[in-house]
Design a protein around this motif. Sequence first.
Motif, PDB file in Angstrom:
ATOM      1  N   SER A 199      -3.902 -10.936  -0.356  1.00 37.90           N
ATOM      2  CA  SER A 199      -3.144  -9.983   0.581  1.00 37.90           C
ATOM      3  C   SER A 199      -4.296  -9.154   0.840  1.00 37.90           C
ATOM      4  O   SER A 199      -4.526  -8.733   2.189  1.00 37.90           O
ATOM      5  CB  SER A 199      -2.065  -9.288   0.093  1.00 37.90           C
ATOM      6  OG  SER A 199      -2.619  -8.840  -1.510  1.00 37.90           O
ATOM      7  N   THR A 218       0.344  -1.034  -4.508  1.00 41.06           N
ATOM      8  CA  THR A 218       0.619  -2.616  -5.082  1.00 41.06           C
ATOM      9  C   THR A 218       1.934  -2.535  -5.826  1.00 41.06           C
ATOM     10  O   THR A 218       2.043  -1.665  -6.715  1.00 41.06           O
ATOM     11  CB  THR A 218      -0.567  -3.143  -5.868  1.00 41.06           C
ATOM     12  OG1 THR A 218      -1.605  -2.936  -4.964  1.00 41.06           O
ATOM     13  CG2 THR A 218      -0.430  -4.506  -6.245  1.00 41.06           C
ATOM     14  N   ARG A 219       2.728  -3.349  -5.671  1.00 45.53           N
ATOM     15  CA  ARG A 219       3.928  -3.673  -6.169  1.00 45.53           C
ATOM     16  C   ARG A 219       3.810  -5.069  -6.788  1.00 45.53           C
ATOM     17  O   ARG A 219       3.442  -6.127  -6.432  1.00 45.53           O
ATOM     18  CB  ARG A 219       5.222  -3.726  -5.526  1.00 45.53           C
ATOM     19  CG  ARG A 219       5.383  -2.398  -4.899  1.00 45.53           C
ATOM     20  CD  ARG A 219       6.330  -1.401  -5.962  1.00 45.53           C
ATOM     21  NE  ARG A 219       6.973  -0.451  -5.247  1.00 45.53           N
ATOM     22  CZ  ARG A 219       6.466   0.882  -5.324  1.00 45.53           C
ATOM     23  NH1 ARG A 219       5.288   1.137  -5.648  1.00 45.53           N
ATOM     24  NH2 ARG A 219       7.139   2.012  -4.733  1.00 45.53           N
ATOM     25  N   ALA A 273       3.675  -5.093   4.159  1.00 46.25           N
ATOM     26  CA  ALA A 273       3.898  -5.438   3.057  1.00 46.25           C
ATOM     27  C   ALA A 273       3.189  -6.827   3.034  1.00 46.25           C
ATOM     28  O   ALA A 273       3.779  -7.927   3.529  1.00 46.25           O
ATOM     29  CB  ALA A 273       5.400  -5.502   2.352  1.00 46.25           C
ATOM     30  N   MET A 280      11.762  -4.747  -0.705  1.00 49.97           N
ATOM     31  CA  MET A 280      11.303  -3.524   0.025  1.00 49.97           C
ATOM     32  C   MET A 280      12.386  -2.810   0.597  1.00 49.97           C
ATOM     33  O   MET A 280      12.228  -1.417   0.695  1.00 49.97           O
ATOM     34  CB  MET A 280      10.414  -4.137   1.118  1.00 49.97           C
ATOM     35  CG  MET A 280       9.059  -4.456   0.801  1.00 49.97           C
ATOM     36  SD  MET A 280       8.045  -3.238  -0.130  1.00 49.97           S
ATOM     37  CE  MET A 280       7.672  -1.930   1.614  1.00 49.97           C
ATOM     38  N   VAL A 302      10.411 -10.621  -0.629  1.00 43.52           N
ATOM     39  CA  VAL A 302       9.744  -9.278  -0.447  1.00 43.52           C
ATOM     40  C   VAL A 302      10.453  -8.336   0.353  1.00 43.52           C
ATOM     41  O   VAL A 302      10.506  -7.198   0.105  1.00 43.52           O
ATOM     42  CB  VAL A 302       8.176  -9.415   0.024  1.00 43.52           C
ATOM     43  CG1 VAL A 302       7.821  -8.307   0.387  1.00 43.52           C
ATOM     44  CG2 VAL A 302       7.441 -10.169  -0.983  1.00 43.52           C
ATOM     45  N   THR A 312       2.157  -7.546  -4.629  1.00 42.91           N
ATOM     46  CA  THR A 312       2.323  -7.573  -3.001  1.00 42.91           C
ATOM     47  C   THR A 312       1.745  -6.421  -2.667  1.00 42.91           C
ATOM     48  O   THR A 312       1.784  -4.988  -3.467  1.00 42.91           O
ATOM     49  CB  THR A 312       3.994  -7.172  -2.505  1.00 42.91           C
ATOM     50  OG1 THR A 312       4.510  -8.615  -2.858  1.00 42.91           O
ATOM     51  CG2 THR A 312       3.896  -6.863  -1.300  1.00 42.91           C
ATOM     52  N   ASP A 313       0.794  -6.184  -1.690  1.00 43.55           N
ATOM     53  CA  ASP A 313       0.051  -4.973  -1.527  1.00 43.55           C
ATOM     54  C   ASP A 313       0.838  -4.364  -0.227  1.00 43.55           C
ATOM     55  O   ASP A 313       1.200  -5.057   0.779  1.00 43.55           O
ATOM     56  CB  ASP A 313      -1.438  -5.296  -0.983  1.00 43.55           C
ATOM     57  CG  ASP A 313      -2.374  -5.442  -2.049  1.00 43.55           C
ATOM     58  OD1 ASP A 313      -2.237  -4.799  -3.187  1.00 43.55           O
ATOM     59  OD2 ASP A 313      -3.265  -6.168  -1.936  1.00 43.55           O
ATOM     60  N   ILE A 314       0.886  -3.025  -0.122  1.00 40.90           N
ATOM     61  CA  ILE A 314       1.850  -2.243   0.897  1.00 40.90           C
ATOM     62  C   ILE A 314       0.849  -1.112   1.412  1.00 40.90           C
ATOM     63  O   ILE A 314       0.291  -0.254   0.662  1.00 40.90           O
ATOM     64  CB  ILE A 314       3.032  -1.745   0.140  1.00 40.90           C
ATOM     65  CG1 ILE A 314       3.755  -2.945  -0.405  1.00 40.90           C
ATOM     66  CG2 ILE A 314       3.899  -1.037   1.112  1.00 40.90           C
ATOM     67  CD1 ILE A 314       4.859  -2.097  -1.535  1.00 40.90           C
ATOM     68  N   TYR A 335       0.946   1.984   4.300  1.00 37.64           N
ATOM     69  CA  TYR A 335       2.117   2.579   5.048  1.00 37.64           C
ATOM     70  C   TYR A 335       1.401   4.105   5.640  1.00 37.64           C
ATOM     71  O   TYR A 335       0.255   4.497   5.180  1.00 37.64           O
ATOM     72  CB  TYR A 335       2.918   3.073   3.903  1.00 37.64           C
ATOM     73  CG  TYR A 335       2.537   3.659   2.494  1.00 37.64           C
ATOM     74  CD1 TYR A 335       2.537   5.073   2.391  1.00 37.64           C
ATOM     75  CD2 TYR A 335       1.885   2.872   1.661  1.00 37.64           C
ATOM     76  CE1 TYR A 335       1.716   5.618   1.375  1.00 37.64           C
ATOM     77  CE2 TYR A 335       1.238   3.392   0.482  1.00 37.64           C
ATOM     78  CZ  TYR A 335       1.382   4.682   0.215  1.00 37.64           C
ATOM     79  OH  TYR A 335       0.789   5.071  -0.859  1.00 37.64           O
ATOM     80  N   LEU A 355       5.980  -7.930   7.320  1.00 36.59           N
ATOM     81  CA  LEU A 355       5.750  -8.732   6.299  1.00 36.59           C
ATOM     82  C   LEU A 355       4.509  -9.771   6.809  1.00 36.59           C
ATOM     83  O   LEU A 355       4.172 -10.131   7.873  1.00 36.59           O
ATOM     84  CB  LEU A 355       6.756  -9.606   6.041  1.00 36.59           C
ATOM     85  CG  LEU A 355       8.179  -9.236   5.620  1.00 36.59           C
ATOM     86  CD1 LEU A 355       9.183 -10.122   5.827  1.00 36.59           C
ATOM     87  CD2 LEU A 355       8.179  -8.518   4.551  1.00 36.59           C
TER      88      LEU A 355
END
Length: 371
Positions: free
Chosen positions: A116, A39-40, A134, A169, A165, A60-62, A64, A107
Amino acid sequence: MKHTRALHVALCFAGLVLFFSAAQAGAPKTVMYKVGVMTRQIVPPEPFNWRGAKTHALITDIWYPAEPSSVEQPQFIGNPDAPFAKAGKAARDAAPIAAPEEFPLILVSHGIGGSSAMMAWFGSGLAAHGFIVAAVNHPGNNALEDYTIPGAIFWGERARDLSVVLDQMLADSTFGPRINPKRIGAAGFSLGGLSVIEIAGGIAELSRYQDFCKSPKADGMCADTLEYPGLLAKATALAKTDPAIQAGLSENSKSHRDPRVRAIFAIAPAIGPAFAPDSLAKISIPVQVVAGAVDNVVPIDTSAKFFAAHIPGAQLTIFQAVGHYTFLGTCAELGDRTRPQLCLDQAGILRDDIHAQTVNLAYHFFDTNLK
């Protein structure tokens, strides 16, 4: 003669085995990755329109591709001991995979009053296929804090959130080097579907939506939402008297196209009547629309089918017996009991199965169109 025939059959069989073995060897293999999640808190340069939100950060949840040794764990929304809903499987803060290859970035925009985390099924599903995903929490319009009217009706600002975002990113020290900047897509659910259609070049205006809801064509889209009862009436009143609301709505009428986004995937996209058909006709990137046949919240005739009919080349997939909220995260017992309208589907519909089919559609759509 019998020996010759037997030898011929044997040779043919051997040839078929070699043929199919060669075909399988030459066919591309689907690589499945372990999934990490971070999370950012993205803080864009000021001035920024926070839409009355208390939190001045784009949380923002990411998801990956993570290192193969990562240990995925079930993720939840709410107290893990009594969660509201599931949020996929992922390894929290795991190291991204060390391979030098770059991945596509998708996105993601949530629906009105959502979050999110409610799109974790989508983000974690795509990440397992080799995407970085993201998903932003839109200010003034997410479940993490109180809703605001600007957060709900300044649709252009939601599209701008996605662009911010994307900026961050690409500049991120961890993810930036792992993103292929030529392979950027966007996906959104409900009002998030509207947001990604805007980032593709469509222009949505509140006044067109208001006119539709005053007309004989008005449908379930004009009813109060579970997330924000009375929103349309309150917004209509403020639009007549509040200069700040008027200024924000004026911004809505401008294009929010981000040319870096090269394909969009809209899930049960909302408020088709807010778009002028000529703005949709100018969209020139690949578009996939997915919706449920029994969506009473955002009826498909005036939204999903409308978008598919007016966006050049748009693909449309309709799931039978599926409603609007089937595309939210799969609820746990607490969610089923306290918010059945959001959590319970028609008999015979397994939400996890619909999620898996939707992820598969998105994977193939983006893999094909983000070359």
